[in-house]
Write a protein that holds these residues in place. Structure first.
Motif, PDB file in Angstrom:
ATOM      1  N   THR A  19      26.240  31.621  33.550  1.00 55.87           N
ATOM      2  CA  THR A  19      25.642  30.300  33.754  1.00 55.87           C
ATOM      3  C   THR A  19      24.577  30.036  32.684  1.00 55.87           C
ATOM      4  N   VAL A  20      24.688  28.898  32.038  1.00 57.99           N
ATOM      5  CA  VAL A  20      23.739  28.514  30.986  1.00 57.99           C
ATOM      6  C   VAL A  20      23.130  27.173  31.355  1.00 57.99           C
ATOM      7  N   ASN A  21      21.837  27.111  31.327  1.00 58.93           N
ATOM      8  CA  ASN A  21      21.136  25.842  31.568  1.00 58.93           C
ATOM      9  C   ASN A  21      20.896  25.158  30.222  1.00 58.93           C
ATOM     10  N   ASN A  22      21.702  24.198  29.889  1.00 58.31           N
ATOM     11  CA  ASN A  22      21.577  23.510  28.594  1.00 58.31           C
ATOM     12  C   ASN A  22      20.421  22.524  28.625  1.00 58.31           C
ATOM     13  N   ASN A  23      19.679  22.524  27.534  1.00 56.25           N
ATOM     14  CA  ASN A  23      18.557  21.577  27.438  1.00 56.25           C
ATOM     15  C   ASN A  23      18.882  20.387  26.548  1.00 56.25           C
ATOM     16  N   TYR A  24      20.096  20.350  26.051  1.00 56.98           N
ATOM     17  CA  TYR A  24      20.598  19.233  25.245  1.00 56.98           C
ATOM     18  C   TYR A  24      19.770  19.001  23.961  1.00 56.98           C
ATOM     19  N   THR A  25      19.025  20.023  23.526  1.00 53.42           N
ATOM     20  CA  THR A  25      18.267  19.917  22.263  1.00 53.42           C
ATOM     21  C   THR A  25      18.754  20.942  21.254  1.00 53.42           C
ATOM     22  N   THR A  26      19.465  21.939  21.763  1.00 56.86           N
ATOM     23  CA  THR A  26      20.015  22.959  20.872  1.00 56.86           C
ATOM     24  C   THR A  26      21.498  23.090  21.137  1.00 56.86           C
ATOM     25  N   MET A  27      22.188  23.697  20.212  1.00 63.78           N
ATOM     26  CA  MET A  27      23.626  23.927  20.344  1.00 63.78           C
ATOM     27  C   MET A  27      23.884  24.861  21.532  1.00 63.78           C
ATOM     28  N   PRO A  28      24.829  24.478  22.453  1.00 64.67           N
ATOM     29  CA  PRO A  28      25.116  25.348  23.602  1.00 64.67           C
ATOM     30  C   PRO A  28      25.666  26.694  23.142  1.00 64.67           C
ATOM     31  N   GLU A  29      25.327  27.721  23.904  1.00 61.38           N
ATOM     32  CA  GLU A  29      25.848  29.047  23.604  1.00 61.38           C
ATOM     33  C   GLU A  29      27.341  29.098  23.923  1.00 61.38           C
ATOM     34  N   PRO A  30      28.082  29.999  23.254  1.00 57.66           N
ATOM     35  CA  PRO A  30      29.503  30.171  23.595  1.00 57.66           C
ATOM     36  C   PRO A  30      29.648  30.627  25.051  1.00 57.66           C
ATOM     37  N   VAL A  31      30.749  30.206  25.658  1.00 59.18           N
ATOM     38  CA  VAL A  31      30.994  30.582  27.051  1.00 59.18           C
ATOM     39  C   VAL A  31      31.235  32.079  27.119  1.00 59.18           C
ATOM     40  N   ARG A  32      30.534  32.742  28.039  1.00 60.17           N
ATOM     41  CA  ARG A  32      30.694  34.176  28.206  1.00 60.17           C
ATOM     42  C   ARG A  32      31.023  34.499  29.661  1.00 60.17           C
ATOM     43  N   CYS A  33      31.847  35.552  29.824  1.00 59.82           N
ATOM     44  CA  CYS A  33      32.155  36.008  31.182  1.00 59.82           C
ATOM     45  C   CYS A  33      31.016  36.863  31.701  1.00 59.82           C
ATOM     46  N   SER A  34      30.904  36.938  33.015  1.00 64.27           N
ATOM     47  CA  SER A  34      29.876  37.761  33.642  1.00 64.27           C
ATOM     48  C   SER A  34      30.438  38.393  34.898  1.00 64.27           C
ATOM     49  N   GLY A  35      29.617  39.243  35.506  1.00 68.74           N
ATOM     50  CA  GLY A  35      30.084  39.919  36.709  1.00 68.74           C
ATOM     51  C   GLY A  35      30.834  41.178  36.360  1.00 68.74           C
ATOM     52  N   SER A  36      31.280  41.881  37.412  1.00 69.48           N
ATOM     53  CA  SER A  36      31.994  43.137  37.198  1.00 69.48           C
ATOM     54  C   SER A  36      33.416  42.870  36.717  1.00 69.48           C
ATOM     55  N   MET A  37      33.963  43.854  36.052  1.00 75.82           N
ATOM     56  CA  MET A  37      35.314  43.742  35.517  1.00 75.82           C
ATOM     57  C   MET A  37      36.351  44.059  36.600  1.00 75.82           C
ATOM     58  N   GLU A  38      37.437  43.295  36.597  1.00 73.21           N
ATOM     59  CA  GLU A  38      38.562  43.568  37.472  1.00 73.21           C
ATOM     60  C   GLU A  38      39.491  44.545  36.755  1.00 73.21           C
ATOM     61  N   SER A  39      39.411  45.825  37.149  1.00 68.58           N
ATOM     62  CA  SER A  39      40.204  46.849  36.458  1.00 68.58           C
ATOM     63  C   SER A  39      41.695  46.579  36.568  1.00 68.58           C
ATOM     64  N   ARG A  40      42.111  45.986  37.674  1.00 64.74           N
ATOM     65  CA  ARG A  40      43.535  45.703  37.839  1.00 64.74           C
ATOM     66  C   ARG A  40      44.005  44.678  36.819  1.00 64.74           C
ATOM     67  N   GLU A  41      43.180  43.650  36.574  1.00 68.43           N
ATOM     68  CA  GLU A  41      43.538  42.636  35.575  1.00 68.43           C
ATOM     69  C   GLU A  41      43.578  43.244  34.169  1.00 68.43           C
ATOM     70  N   LEU A  42      42.691  44.213  33.929  1.00 71.07           N
ATOM     71  CA  LEU A  42      42.739  44.917  32.636  1.00 71.07           C
ATOM     72  C   LEU A  42      44.059  45.663  32.499  1.00 71.07           C
ATOM     73  N   ARG A  43      44.513  46.231  33.628  1.00 75.71           N
ATOM     74  CA  ARG A  43      45.808  46.914  33.599  1.00 75.71           C
ATOM     75  C   ARG A  43      46.929  45.929  33.294  1.00 75.71           C
ATOM     76  N   PHE A  44      46.834  44.712  33.826  1.00 75.30           N
ATOM     77  CA  PHE A  44      47.847  43.693  33.531  1.00 75.30           C
ATOM     78  C   PHE A  44      47.913  43.424  32.026  1.00 75.30           C
ATOM     79  N   SER A  45      46.749  43.251  31.407  1.00 75.31           N
ATOM     80  CA  SER A  45      46.741  42.945  29.968  1.00 75.31           C
ATOM     81  C   SER A  45      47.284  44.113  29.152  1.00 75.31           C
ATOM     82  N   ARG A  46      46.957  45.327  29.585  1.00 73.63           N
ATOM     83  CA  ARG A  46      47.470  46.502  28.873  1.00 73.63           C
ATOM     84  C   ARG A  46      48.981  46.649  29.093  1.00 73.63           C
ATOM     85  N   ALA A  47      49.474  46.215  30.289  1.00 71.93           N
ATOM     86  CA  ALA A  47      50.919  46.264  30.540  1.00 71.93           C
ATOM     87  C   ALA A  47      51.642  45.296  29.618  1.00 71.93           C
TER      88      ALA A  47
END
Length: 815
Positions: A19-47
């Motif tokens: 979550t980014v609180n934009n102040n509309y005076t600077t360039m917004p930061e790139p969207v980043r993921c947060s929270g814990s990783m879903e190991s099962r989804e990582l397995r999907f990508s590796r599959a």
């Protein structure tokens, strides 16, 4: 990784966006993921990577052609999914062919993903305009089958339409009609639950509550959903939720567990090993994709070199989380938590390394192979036994899209093809969370659902199911207990149709099934049994010779006939005696014969009515009684005429001698015969089944045919009896010592009294008692006649012979 043709991949490896609180005076930061990783989804990508490398090493599929891939993390966010979609499309600019080293590595021919339905919808809406096919491994929303909105969408996992129908059939199969429903507040949860509720309604299943939630909702919203579950009366809960949402709800319930509940889960969470740590869900049942085996995948997953891990931010994060160490040295890192290369991934217990339940992973694997087969069909030509592929072929994504519609292949024993909606054949395993002896919860396959089988044969169970609290008895979840046969359901006001009271069927109706909504009337000749669950023939009632009343009346009838015969024998034996000769022996014998017939005619009223017995009983009764009354009337007239003949100058007896007496009897009787004949010709009596007097039994009786005929017969008898009574009264004070007119008066008085009381009794008596009343009237009047007229004479003949003299009879009592 670059290749001759590139496949895109997008997976929900993280569940949240920073979550980014934009102040509309600077360039917004790139969207980043947060929270814990879903190991099962990582397995999907590796599959996906494993499948692409396997295809690149194949000599049969896309020989001498190398596939590349671009894999992104969507963070389970629509915003990121749309951003990734444009990443895929940015490389669709024309490629210049320079020299012999031509490359199309930047072009995305197709996309594998997304895992969630909502991001998949957003992704499809963007890339479908550019004819880029999308093959999802885990987006099950039935809405994605709409080819008008999503013409480029395919999937290797069945649509929720089939899963929702299968869940409804399963709920019905186990007799649960009162359930709770929880769902993710997303396209997957809302559409899936809508399909389930529609199917459940057709199966007669009622829903106590239906609540939604989402992992980004405030904690208070999650608490409210948990409180609804705790307060509910439904023992079964159907949850159509994504794994991330379900984890939050179960975590909330674990703080203050609800009473035991039977969980029914959708594919998204019920096959997730990560949620099995919530032991209060043991016994959960749901449908999952068939478990498969992918040779070589486990070795590929575990074969992670330090350089591979360090080169990938996702693998680095996974490694550090799995082993609780840091790969990169920093000021914050200590000697104790720096990864030293001795970490043992082979013994790591993680969804990433768990290949015992390859379900969705196999869907990713098949999605990659489906795209590869589509590209193969577009760029390769079969020559003899080998395929010749031209990697320089100018391939467009819309060609791959068209080839996907007709692709059909078999991989690792599994057939794969798409129907017109881009969906595969729906085959599910029925899985059950069972506690092992060690206390761990494990997922066990207990059945199968195959939508391709005929209706009624799709669902089968091949192993015992362990339900909540470890019981093997199917839990009961109903709003109202089943109504047994003999009752019907009456809905409770203001409640769903599954809430009802059981009320007994009304009189004359039955229900022979459980939970009957209506009672059915029995056929008019049948009546419900005591339980009112079947119709049985009504008992047939009539005055039979086996009834107590029938036996008594028949006995009196025979006794009366015997008494008349005995009386006749006594009179015949003493026929020369003065008392017999003085009382007109000819009429007396005829009267005794008619009385015998009167007694015997009552027997025709006993027994089952038939056509002949109905006609005989009334006509025989009418004619014999008229004959009897005619004889009595004749005797009364003889008494009067005899007294008149004793007067000086009287010559009356020559006008009423024996011929005239016989003619009188015959004339009166003939009139009754004529009445009976007309009655029988025009509208004779006939047997009927009386179904109206009693509802629970049938009365066999004789219908009069013509009531006018019946009452004409009785009326004529009454007319003669009244005439006879009047004459007898006039003659009762004649001065003979033995004045027969007195006894005739008494007999007629009894006769008239009996038949006057007969009329109201006959009309008001129900069923067979109508016949009893009629027989009683016949016997009573007959006994009255024989006792009043003949008993005094027999008493004198047998016990007072000294009074049986002509002298005694000729004496006159002067009054």
């Amino acid at each position: 990784m670059d290749g001759d043709f590139t496949i895109g991949g997008i997976f929900s490896i993280h569940n949240y966006v920073h979550t980014v609180n934009n102040n509309y005076t600077t360039m917004p930061e790139p969207v980043r993921c947060s929270g814990s990783m879903e190991s099962r989804e990582l397995r999907f990508s590796r599959a996906m990577i494993f499948a692409i490398e396997q295809i690149n090493n194949s000599t049969d599929l896309l020989p001498r052609i190398k596939l590349g891939y671009q894999i992104y993390d969507s963070c389970a966010s629509v915003l990121v999914a749309v951003h990734v979609a444009f990443q895929f499309l940015n490389s669709l600019d024309p490629v210049f062919y320079i020299g012999n080293n031509c490359s199309q590595s930047g072009m995305v021919m197709a996309v594998v993903g997304e895992s969630g339905s909502t991001p998949s919808i957003s992704l499809s809406r963007v890339i479908s305009s550019f004819k880029v096919p999308q093959v999802s491994h885990f987006a099950t929303c039935a809405c994605l089958s709409d080819k008008q909105q999503y013409p480029n969408f395919f999937r290797t996992i069945p649509s929720d339409k089939f899963q929702a129908g299968a869940l409804a059939k399963m709920v019905k199969h186990f007799g649960w009609t009162w359930i709770g429903a929880v769902r993710s507040d997303s396209d997957y949860g809302n559409n899936g639950m809508a399909s389930f509720l529609q199917a459940a309604q057709k199966e007669g299943i009622c829903v106590e509550y239906s609540v939604s939630f989402y992992r980004t909702h405030p904690h208070s919203r999650i608490q409210r959903v948990a409180d609804v579950i705790r307060r509910s009366t439904a023992m079964v809960i159907v949850a159509f939720a994504a794994i991330g949402d379900m984890a939050i709800l179960l975590e909330e319930l674990s703080h203050n567990p609800s009473p035991p509940r039977q969980w029914i889960g959708s594919e998204a969470w019920v096959t997730s090993p990560e949620l099995m740590r919530y032991s209060f869900c043991a016994g959960a049942v749901g449908f999952g994709i068939q478990k498969s085996l992918i040779p070589g995948l486990r070795d590929f997953l575990l074969n992670l070199s330090p350089s591979q891990v360090a080169a990938s931010a996702l693998l680095t994060e996974f490694w550090e989380d799995a082993f609780n160490c840091t790969l990169k040295k920093s000021a914050a890192a200590t000697k104790n938590n720096v990864c030293d290369g001795k970490e043992d991934i082979l013994n790591l217990q993680s969804p990433y390394t768990d290949t015992s339940q390859l379900r969705i992973t196999n869907m990713v694997y098949k999605a990659v192979y489906a795209i590869a087969h589509a590209i193969h069909n577009a760029v390769c030509q079969r020559k003899n036994v080998t395929s010749q592929c031209d990697k320089l072929t100018r391939l467009e994504s819309k060609q791959v899209l068209n080839q996907l519609k007709t692709v059909h292949f078999s991989q690792n024993g599994n057939d794969m093809s798409f129907n017109d909606n881009g969906d595969p054949v729906a085959i599910y395993e029925l899985v059950n969370w069972q506690k092992s002896k060690s206390g761990d919860v494990k997922m066990v396959s207990v059945g199968l659902y195959d939508a391709s089988l005929p209706v009624g044969q799709e669902f089968r169970i091949n192993r015992n199911i362990t339900w909540m609290e470890g019981t093997t008895k199917v839990p009961v979840s109903v709003c109202s207990a089943s109504c047994p046969p003999g009752t019907r359901k009456m809905l409770q006001k203001g409640k769903p149709i599954c809430c009802y009271d059981c009320i007994p069927c009304p009189e004359g109706e039955i229900s022979n099934t459980t939970d009957s909504s209506d009672c059915l009337p029995c056929h008019k000749e049948f009546w419900p049994n005591a339980k009112r669950d079947t119709c049985i023939p009504k008992p047939v009632e009539f005055l039979s010779f086996q009834d107590i009343l029938g036996i008594i009346l028949a006995t009196f009838s025979v006794l009366g006939a015997c008494l008349a015969i005995i009386t006749g024998a006594v009179f015949f034996y003493h026929r020369t005696s003065p008392i017999v000769r003085a009382n007109n022996s000819e009429l007396s014998f005829l009267l005794l014969i008619s009385l015998t017939l009167c007694f015997l005619c009552s027997l025709t009223f006993i027994g089952a009515p038939s056509d002949w017995s109905c006609m005989l009983r009334h006509t025989a009764f009418g004619i014999t009684f008229v004959l009897c009354i005619s004889c009595v009337l004749g005797k009364t007239i003889v008494v009067l005429m005899a007294f008149k003949a004793t007067l000086p100058g009287s010559n009356v007896m020559k006008w009423f001698g024996p011929p005239q007496q016989r003619m009188t009897v015959v004339s009166f009787t003939f009139i009754q015969v004529l009445i009976c004949t007309i009655w029988l010709v025009l509208s004779p009596p006939f047997p009927i089944k009386n179904l109206t007097t009693y509802k629970e039994k049938i009365i066999l009786e004789c219908d009069l045919g013509s009531p006018v005929g019946f009452w004409a017969v009785l009326g004529y008898i009454g007319l003669l009896a009244s005439f006879c009574f009047v004459l007898a009264v006039l003659a009762r004070k004649l001065p003979d010592n033995f004045n027969e007119a007195k006894f005739i008066t008494f007999s007629m008085l009894i006769f008239c009294a009996v038949w006057i009381t007969f009329i109201p009794a006959y009309v008001s008596s129900p069923g067979k008692f109508t016949v009893v009343v009629e027989i009683f009237a016949i016997l009573a009047s007959s006994f009255g006649l024989i006792m009043c007229i003949f008993a005094p004479k027999c008493f004198i003949i047998l016990f007072k012979p000294e009074q049986n003299t002509k002298k005694n009879l000729m004496n006159k009592n002067q009054s």
